[in-house]
Write a protein that holds these residues in place. Structure first.
Motif, PDB file in Angstrom:
ATOM      1  N   VAL A 171       0.849  -1.183   0.000  1.00 45.75           N
ATOM      2  CA  VAL A 171       0.000   0.000   0.000  1.00 45.75           C
ATOM      3  C   VAL A 171       0.891   1.242   0.000  1.00 45.75           C
ATOM      4  N   LEU A 172       0.492   2.236  -0.775  1.00 48.71           N
ATOM      5  CA  LEU A 172       1.212   3.517  -0.801  1.00 48.71           C
ATOM      6  C   LEU A 172       0.377   4.531  -0.028  1.00 48.71           C
ATOM      7  N   SER A 173       0.894   4.930   1.125  1.00 51.87           N
ATOM      8  CA  SER A 173       0.202   5.883   1.984  1.00 51.87           C
ATOM      9  C   SER A 173       0.475   7.303   1.506  1.00 51.87           C
ATOM     10  N   PRO A 174      -0.479   8.218   1.690  1.00 45.85           N
ATOM     11  CA  PRO A 174      -0.237   9.618   1.307  1.00 45.85           C
ATOM     12  C   PRO A 174       0.846  10.279   2.146  1.00 45.85           C
ATOM     13  N   LEU A 175       1.222   9.644   3.245  1.00 43.44           N
ATOM     14  CA  LEU A 175       2.258  10.197   4.116  1.00 43.44           C
ATOM     15  C   LEU A 175       3.616   9.541   3.887  1.00 43.44           C
ATOM     16  N   ALA A 176       3.684   8.655   2.880  1.00 45.70           N
ATOM     17  CA  ALA A 176       4.937   7.946   2.609  1.00 45.70           C
ATOM     18  C   ALA A 176       5.344   8.122   1.157  1.00 45.70           C
ATOM     19  N   THR A 177       6.602   7.864   0.896  1.00 45.26           N
ATOM     20  CA  THR A 177       7.117   8.000  -0.472  1.00 45.26           C
ATOM     21  C   THR A 177       7.371   6.641  -1.122  1.00 45.26           C
ATOM     22  N   ASP A 178       7.187   5.574  -0.356  1.00 43.20           N
ATOM     23  CA  ASP A 178       7.450   4.242  -0.899  1.00 43.20           C
ATOM     24  C   ASP A 178       6.351   3.283  -0.450  1.00 43.20           C
ATOM     25  N   TRP A 179       6.240   2.166  -1.154  1.00 47.34           N
ATOM     26  CA  TRP A 179       5.236   1.161  -0.839  1.00 47.34           C
ATOM     27  C   TRP A 179       5.575   0.458   0.472  1.00 47.34           C
ATOM     28  N   GLN A 180       4.542   0.144   1.239  1.00 52.53           N
ATOM     29  CA  GLN A 180       4.706  -0.581   2.497  1.00 52.53           C
ATOM     30  C   GLN A 180       3.649  -1.671   2.576  1.00 52.53           C
ATOM     31  N   GLU A 181       3.971  -2.743   3.318  1.00 47.17           N
ATOM     32  CA  GLU A 181       2.961  -3.759   3.557  1.00 47.17           C
ATOM     33  C   GLU A 181       1.921  -3.170   4.494  1.00 47.17           C
ATOM     34  N   ALA A 182       0.666  -3.514   4.282  1.00 48.27           N
ATOM     35  CA  ALA A 182      -0.439  -2.870   4.998  1.00 48.27           C
ATOM     36  C   ALA A 182      -0.292  -2.936   6.509  1.00 48.27           C
ATOM     37  N   PHE A 183       0.238  -4.060   7.027  1.00 44.54           N
ATOM     38  CA  PHE A 183       0.343  -4.189   8.479  1.00 44.54           C
ATOM     39  C   PHE A 183       1.348  -3.207   9.081  1.00 44.54           C
ATOM     40  N   GLU A 184       2.211  -2.614   8.244  1.00 41.86           N
ATOM     41  CA  GLU A 184       3.183  -1.654   8.739  1.00 41.86           C
ATOM     42  C   GLU A 184       2.570  -0.274   8.974  1.00 41.86           C
ATOM     43  N   LEU A 185       1.372  -0.054   8.460  1.00 38.80           N
ATOM     44  CA  LEU A 185       0.717   1.245   8.605  1.00 38.80           C
ATOM     45  C   LEU A 185      -0.149   1.247   9.859  1.00 38.80           C
ATOM     46  N   PRO A 186       0.125   2.139  10.812  1.00 33.72           N
ATOM     47  CA  PRO A 186      -0.593   2.126  12.097  1.00 33.72           C
ATOM     48  C   PRO A 186      -2.094   2.325  11.981  1.00 33.72           C
ATOM     49  N   GLU A 187      -2.558   2.981  10.933  1.00 29.68           N
ATOM     50  CA  GLU A 187      -3.992   3.216  10.790  1.00 29.68           C
ATOM     51  C   GLU A 187      -4.779   1.933  10.520  1.00 29.68           C
ATOM     52  N   PHE A 188      -4.075   0.846  10.184  1.00 28.36           N
ATOM     53  CA  PHE A 188      -4.755  -0.427   9.942  1.00 28.36           C
ATOM     54  C   PHE A 188      -4.633  -1.393  11.120  1.00 28.36           C
ATOM     55  N   ASP A 189      -3.946  -0.979  12.178  1.00 28.52           N
ATOM     56  CA  ASP A 189      -3.699  -1.871  13.312  1.00 28.52           C
ATOM     57  C   ASP A 189      -4.984  -2.466  13.883  1.00 28.52           C
ATOM     58  N   GLU A 190      -5.913  -1.601  14.248  1.00 24.15           N
ATOM     59  CA  GLU A 190      -7.141  -2.069  14.890  1.00 24.15           C
ATOM     60  C   GLU A 190      -7.968  -2.940  13.948  1.00 24.15           C
ATOM     61  N   TYR A 191      -7.928  -2.608  12.675  1.00 29.25           N
ATOM     62  CA  TYR A 191      -8.676  -3.397  11.692  1.00 29.25           C
ATOM     63  C   TYR A 191      -8.161  -4.835  11.651  1.00 29.25           C
ATOM     64  N   PHE A 192      -6.844  -4.984  11.562  1.00 26.75           N
ATOM     65  CA  PHE A 192      -6.277  -6.331  11.479  1.00 26.75           C
ATOM     66  C   PHE A 192      -6.489  -7.110  12.774  1.00 26.75           C
ATOM     67  N   LYS A 193      -6.359  -6.442  13.921  1.00 15.96           N
ATOM     68  CA  LYS A 193      -6.588  -7.120  15.197  1.00 15.96           C
ATOM     69  C   LYS A 193      -8.036  -7.598  15.303  1.00 15.96           C
ATOM     70  N   SER A 194      -8.974  -6.774  14.803  1.00 15.89           N
ATOM     71  CA  SER A 194     -10.394  -7.102  14.929  1.00 15.89           C
ATOM     72  C   SER A 194     -10.770  -8.344  14.135  1.00 15.89           C
ATOM     73  N   ILE A 195     -10.015  -8.668  13.102  1.00 16.45           N
ATOM     74  CA  ILE A 195     -10.318  -9.851  12.295  1.00 16.45           C
ATOM     75  C   ILE A 195      -9.310 -10.978  12.554  1.00 16.45           C
ATOM     76  N   GLY A 196      -8.554 -10.827  13.648  1.00 14.96           N
ATOM     77  CA  GLY A 196      -7.653 -11.897  14.063  1.00 14.96           C
ATOM     78  C   GLY A 196      -6.416 -12.064  13.217  1.00 14.96           C
ATOM     79  N   ILE A 197      -5.953 -10.984  12.616  1.00 18.91           N
ATOM     80  CA  ILE A 197      -4.734 -11.042  11.806  1.00 18.91           C
ATOM     81  C   ILE A 197      -3.601 -10.349  12.563  1.00 18.91           C
ATOM     82  N   TYR A 198      -2.546 -11.094  12.797  1.00 20.49           N
ATOM     83  CA  TYR A 198      -1.373 -10.561  13.488  1.00 20.49           C
ATOM     84  C   TYR A 198      -0.147 -10.889  12.635  1.00 20.49           C
ATOM     85  N   ALA A 199       0.189  -9.989  11.753  1.00 16.36           N
ATOM     86  CA  ALA A 199       1.300 -10.238  10.833  1.00 16.36           C
ATOM     87  C   ALA A 199       2.600 -10.411  11.617  1.00 16.36           C
TER      88      ALA A 199
END
Length: 213
Positions: free
Chosen positions: A33-61
């Motif tokens: 995922v390319l965040s508007p606050l970043a200049t390079d691609w990152q895996e989604a779990f590295e973006l803090p705004e997705f933390d709660e979403y992944f935890k809520s569906i039982g995903i812990y990268a």
């Protein structure tokens, strides 16, 4: 715009989306995922705004910072060992008591006809089968780990941080037999593994992660 996120799927750039739209699209933890606050691609779990979403569906990268260390895994194993030993002991005790109450033969113990070596081997085999079934079943549920792991806030996940299928969980626990060879060397392999994986984890491509508080 601050919500202009892009996602890489099928080697193509898609977007822009808001991070809420990406969650509605069920973004995978390892998708780029390319965040508007970043200049390079990152895996989604590295973006803090997705933390709660992944935890809520039982995903812990799994990352080098959240994989469980030897101490936590040993503590979880000891808890499970005690639980299964007590449960097996009570079960055997009940069957022996029932056997003594219902038999009128000289031998009151249904296992008395077998030698002590055979009984020891039988109990070891039963314990191994129970332990394998116990771990495999719990790892494939929403708990994502045994009772001992649940108490220690540990979960077993695949490379994408997702819950294991029963087949993968069963393979992982059967492979523990290999890890037990040569004085449990396969378990100690986690001490020099970058992602703290035992041999059975490496072969099943699984990870033990400690959930954040």
């Amino acid at each position: 715009m601050i919500n202009e996120y892009y996602i890489l799927r099928d080697n193509e750039k898609h977007g822009p989306y808001s991070h809420i739209e990406l969650m509605d699209m069920e973004v995978n933890a390892t998708e780029l995922v390319l965040s508007p606050l970043a200049t390079d691609w990152q895996e989604a779990f590295e973006l803090p705004e997705f933390d709660e979403y992944f935890k809520s569906i039982g995903i812990y990268a799994p990352t080098t910072s959240n994989v469980a260390n030897f101490g936590w895994r040993l503590l979880a194993f000891v808890i499970d060992y005690v639980i299964i030993t007590i449960g097996l002991g009570l079960t055997v005790g009940i069957f022996v008591a029932i056997g003594r109450l219902t038999t009128s033969t000289i031998s009151m113990d249904p296992l008395s006809s077998t030698s002590s070596t055979e009984r020891d081997l039988l109990f070891r085999l039963i314990f191994l089968l129970i332990l394998t079934s116990y771990n495999s079943t719990f790892e494939a549920t929403k708990m994502q780990g045994s009772i001992g792991k649940f108490i220690c806030r540990l979960v077993v996940v695949n490379i994408n941080g997702q819950r294991l299928s029963f087949g993968t969980a069963l393979s992982r626990n059967l492979l523990k037999i290999l890890s037990s060879f040569l004085f449990f060397l396969g378990y100690f392999a986690m001490l020099w593994s970058p992602m703290k994986q035992c041999w059975h984890d490496q072969r099943a491509k699984t990870y033990v992660v400690r959930k954040p508080k």
